[in-house]
Design a protein around this motif. Structure first.
Motif, PDB file in Angstrom:
ATOM      1  N   ASP A 193     -43.277  17.190 -61.665  1.00 30.90           N
ATOM      2  CA  ASP A 193     -42.464  17.549 -60.501  1.00 30.90           C
ATOM      3  C   ASP A 193     -43.273  17.554 -59.201  1.00 30.90           C
ATOM      4  O   ASP A 193     -42.692  17.615 -58.116  1.00 30.90           O
ATOM      5  CB  ASP A 193     -41.839  18.938 -60.702  1.00 30.90           C
ATOM      6  CG  ASP A 193     -40.741  18.946 -61.751  1.00 30.90           C
ATOM      7  OD1 ASP A 193     -40.434  17.867 -62.291  1.00 30.90           O
ATOM      8  OD2 ASP A 193     -40.210  20.038 -62.032  1.00 30.90           O
ATOM      9  N   TYR A 194     -44.602  17.527 -59.315  1.00 33.50           N
ATOM     10  CA  TYR A 194     -45.460  17.618 -58.135  1.00 33.50           C
ATOM     11  C   TYR A 194     -46.460  16.473 -58.097  1.00 33.50           C
ATOM     12  O   TYR A 194     -47.589  16.639 -57.658  1.00 33.50           O
ATOM     13  CB  TYR A 194     -46.199  18.960 -58.131  1.00 33.50           C
ATOM     14  CG  TYR A 194     -45.282  20.151 -58.064  1.00 33.50           C
ATOM     15  CD1 TYR A 194     -44.693  20.535 -56.864  1.00 33.50           C
ATOM     16  CD2 TYR A 194     -44.984  20.878 -59.212  1.00 33.50           C
ATOM     17  CE1 TYR A 194     -43.841  21.629 -56.808  1.00 33.50           C
ATOM     18  CE2 TYR A 194     -44.132  21.973 -59.162  1.00 33.50           C
ATOM     19  CZ  TYR A 194     -43.561  22.343 -57.961  1.00 33.50           C
ATOM     20  OH  TYR A 194     -42.714  23.416 -57.899  1.00 33.50           O
ATOM     21  N   GLU A 195     -46.024  15.293 -58.505  1.00 34.88           N
ATOM     22  CA  GLU A 195     -46.949  14.162 -58.607  1.00 34.88           C
ATOM     23  C   GLU A 195     -47.593  13.846 -57.266  1.00 34.88           C
ATOM     24  O   GLU A 195     -48.800  13.616 -57.194  1.00 34.88           O
ATOM     25  CB  GLU A 195     -46.239  12.928 -59.156  1.00 34.88           C
ATOM     26  CG  GLU A 195     -47.169  11.738 -59.281  1.00 34.88           C
ATOM     27  CD  GLU A 195     -46.612  10.613 -60.129  1.00 34.88           C
ATOM     28  OE1 GLU A 195     -47.333   9.630 -60.344  1.00 34.88           O
ATOM     29  OE2 GLU A 195     -45.461  10.736 -60.580  1.00 34.88           O
ATOM     30  N   LYS A 196     -46.819  13.859 -56.184  1.00 36.42           N
ATOM     31  CA  LYS A 196     -47.371  13.504 -54.878  1.00 36.42           C
ATOM     32  C   LYS A 196     -48.508  14.439 -54.494  1.00 36.42           C
ATOM     33  O   LYS A 196     -49.570  14.004 -54.018  1.00 36.42           O
ATOM     34  CB  LYS A 196     -46.272  13.552 -53.816  1.00 36.42           C
ATOM     35  CG  LYS A 196     -46.769  13.214 -52.412  1.00 36.42           C
ATOM     36  CD  LYS A 196     -45.654  13.333 -51.388  1.00 36.42           C
ATOM     37  CE  LYS A 196     -46.179  13.110 -49.978  1.00 36.42           C
ATOM     38  NZ  LYS A 196     -45.108  13.270 -48.948  1.00 36.42           N
ATOM     39  N   VAL A 197     -48.307  15.739 -54.693  1.00 38.90           N
ATOM     40  CA  VAL A 197     -49.338  16.711 -54.338  1.00 38.90           C
ATOM     41  C   VAL A 197     -50.534  16.591 -55.270  1.00 38.90           C
ATOM     42  O   VAL A 197     -51.692  16.581 -54.836  1.00 38.90           O
ATOM     43  CB  VAL A 197     -48.764  18.139 -54.382  1.00 38.90           C
ATOM     44  CG1 VAL A 197     -49.855  19.166 -54.117  1.00 38.90           C
ATOM     45  CG2 VAL A 197     -47.641  18.296 -53.363  1.00 38.90           C
ATOM     46  N   LEU A 198     -50.262  16.470 -56.567  1.00 41.45           N
ATOM     47  CA  LEU A 198     -51.345  16.464 -57.543  1.00 41.45           C
ATOM     48  C   LEU A 198     -52.214  15.213 -57.437  1.00 41.45           C
ATOM     49  O   LEU A 198     -53.394  15.244 -57.807  1.00 41.45           O
ATOM     50  CB  LEU A 198     -50.776  16.594 -58.959  1.00 41.45           C
ATOM     51  CG  LEU A 198     -50.224  17.980 -59.305  1.00 41.45           C
ATOM     52  CD1 LEU A 198     -49.516  17.957 -60.653  1.00 41.45           C
ATOM     53  CD2 LEU A 198     -51.331  19.027 -59.314  1.00 41.45           C
ATOM     54  N   ARG A 199     -51.661  14.132 -56.914  1.00 46.53           N
ATOM     55  CA  ARG A 199     -52.457  12.909 -56.776  1.00 46.53           C
ATOM     56  C   ARG A 199     -53.621  13.089 -55.792  1.00 46.53           C
ATOM     57  O   ARG A 199     -54.574  12.327 -55.805  1.00 46.53           O
ATOM     58  CB  ARG A 199     -51.580  11.738 -56.345  1.00 46.53           C
ATOM     59  CG  ARG A 199     -50.763  11.120 -57.479  1.00 46.53           C
ATOM     60  CD  ARG A 199     -51.642  10.633 -58.594  1.00 46.53           C
ATOM     61  NE  ARG A 199     -50.873  10.006 -59.683  1.00 46.53           N
ATOM     62  CZ  ARG A 199     -51.331   9.813 -60.901  1.00 46.53           C
ATOM     63  NH1 ARG A 199     -52.573  10.217 -61.197  1.00 46.53           N
ATOM     64  NH2 ARG A 199     -50.606   9.247 -61.824  1.00 46.53           N
TER      65      ARG A 199
END
Length: 343
Positions: A193-199
């Motif tokens: 759900d937080y791929e953009k941040v976790l990248r």
């Protein structure tokens, strides 16, 4: 350093602790096409990697692999009374059949001793420098562990990272297997759900974000300024940081749903090992859950921020789940037997 994101800080600290102290055997698995499976032999819930778990890291049935129980805490009353209850039940369960619990350490990250140094085995470490916790006191946990590992001589090969609001309800065996630490899967930790941040912290060359286990740093048994990030993760910031730090080092966890239960959402004790009483338990006198409201009967640890709960708390009304009844009974037993409880 002072302007770095808390997630950056915690990930760096975790990376430092993993690399410096070699707590785990670093094993990289490709879990891009993994699926959830259950190991009926020991109740483990985990991702089925492309490379299967080697048989030579599975724990022999009769082998005892003790682990050190470590809990991070502050000198606030709220933390102290929880640690006293936790330590009471640790002592009750430690030497029972099936237990692999070794020694116990409260890692006090307040920078100075408190009144319970003689009651609970404790080592004092420093908090993060002022301002670096960004208001999330839990960010002190990984820094506290790093300092403890620098100072302490730990006889056990494994460590359980625990929290003050954990109560041992059954003797806890070592759920880890070799280089595979054991962790509890949290339903609200959702890396996808937080791929953009976790990248920002887990680059694409490391694989899909599903390589990040849905875990926090506790409970785990393991072998020896970015506003977007803060807003996205909030109070579970250091949980995501541990999950990301682990994934960056290729550490795959055995996910054990039986590791812990969380009332009021989990009803039965069964063969689970730890009660985590993080949620408030509010009921009417018919035994119906009133979550989000102040119940006619309630137990919520946050009701006791300034002082410990009194002895002999009233039991829940009929119809309340076994998990909540057991929690209150265990709190009552501990407070009845701990000397100078209300002092």
């Amino acid at each position: 350093m002072g302007r770095a994101s808390p997630l950056v800080l915690v990930t760096l600290v975790l990376g430092f602790s993993f690399a410096t102290y070699n707590l785990v055997t670093m094993i990289m698995h490709n879990r891009a096409i993994s699926k959830w499976v259950e190991d009926d032999a020991n109740g483990g819930i985990f991702f089925d990697p492309v490379i299967k778990m080697p048989e030579n890291v599975r724990k022999p049935k009769n082998a005892r692999l003790p682990f050190h129980v470590a809990v991070t805490a502050t000198d606030a009353t709220y933390s102290q009374w929880q640690c006293r209850i936790m330590y009471y039940w640790y002592k009750k369960k430690k030497d029972l059949p099936g237990s692999d619990m070794g020694d116990f350490t409260r890692i006090l990250h307040s920078g100075s001793p408190d009144n319970f140094m003689d009651e609970i085995p404790t080592i004092v470490v420093d908090p993060l420098p002022e301002g670096l916790d960004r208001g999330y006191i839990v960010l002190n946990r990984p820094w506290a562990f790093v300092q403890w590992l620098e100072k302490a001589t730990i006889e056990e090969d494994y460590i359980l990272m625990a929290e003050p609001d954990h109560i041992f309800i059954n003797p806890l065996p070592n759920l880890a297997s070799g280089g595979f630490p054991a962790a509890f899967p949290f339903f609200y930790i959702k890396p996808a759900d937080y791929e953009k941040v976790l990248r920002k912290f887990f680059p694409e060359e490391m694989g899909p974000v599903t390589n990040i286990d849905p875990i926090g740093n506790s409970p785990v048994i393991i072998k020896k300024d970015d506003p977007e990030t803060d807003e996205a993760f909030g109070w579970v910031l250091e949980m995501y940081a541990y999950a990301v730090g682990s994934a960056l080092h290729g550490v795959q966890h055995i996910l054990r749903k039986d590791f812990m239960l969380q009332p009021p959402w989990d009803f039965e004790i069964g063969k689970k090992f730890i009660i985590h009483y993080t949620y408030g338990c509010d009921y009417n006198m018919k035994g119906e859950l009133m979550y989000g409201e102040i119940g006619e009967w309630r137990f919520d640890k946050r009701s006791f921020l300034r002082g410990p709960p009194p002895r002999n708390l009233s039991l829940p009304p009929p119809g309340v789940p076994e998990s909540v009844v057991t929690l209150v009974k265990m709190v009552n037993e501990a407070t009845a037997n701990i000397p100078n409880w209300e002092a």
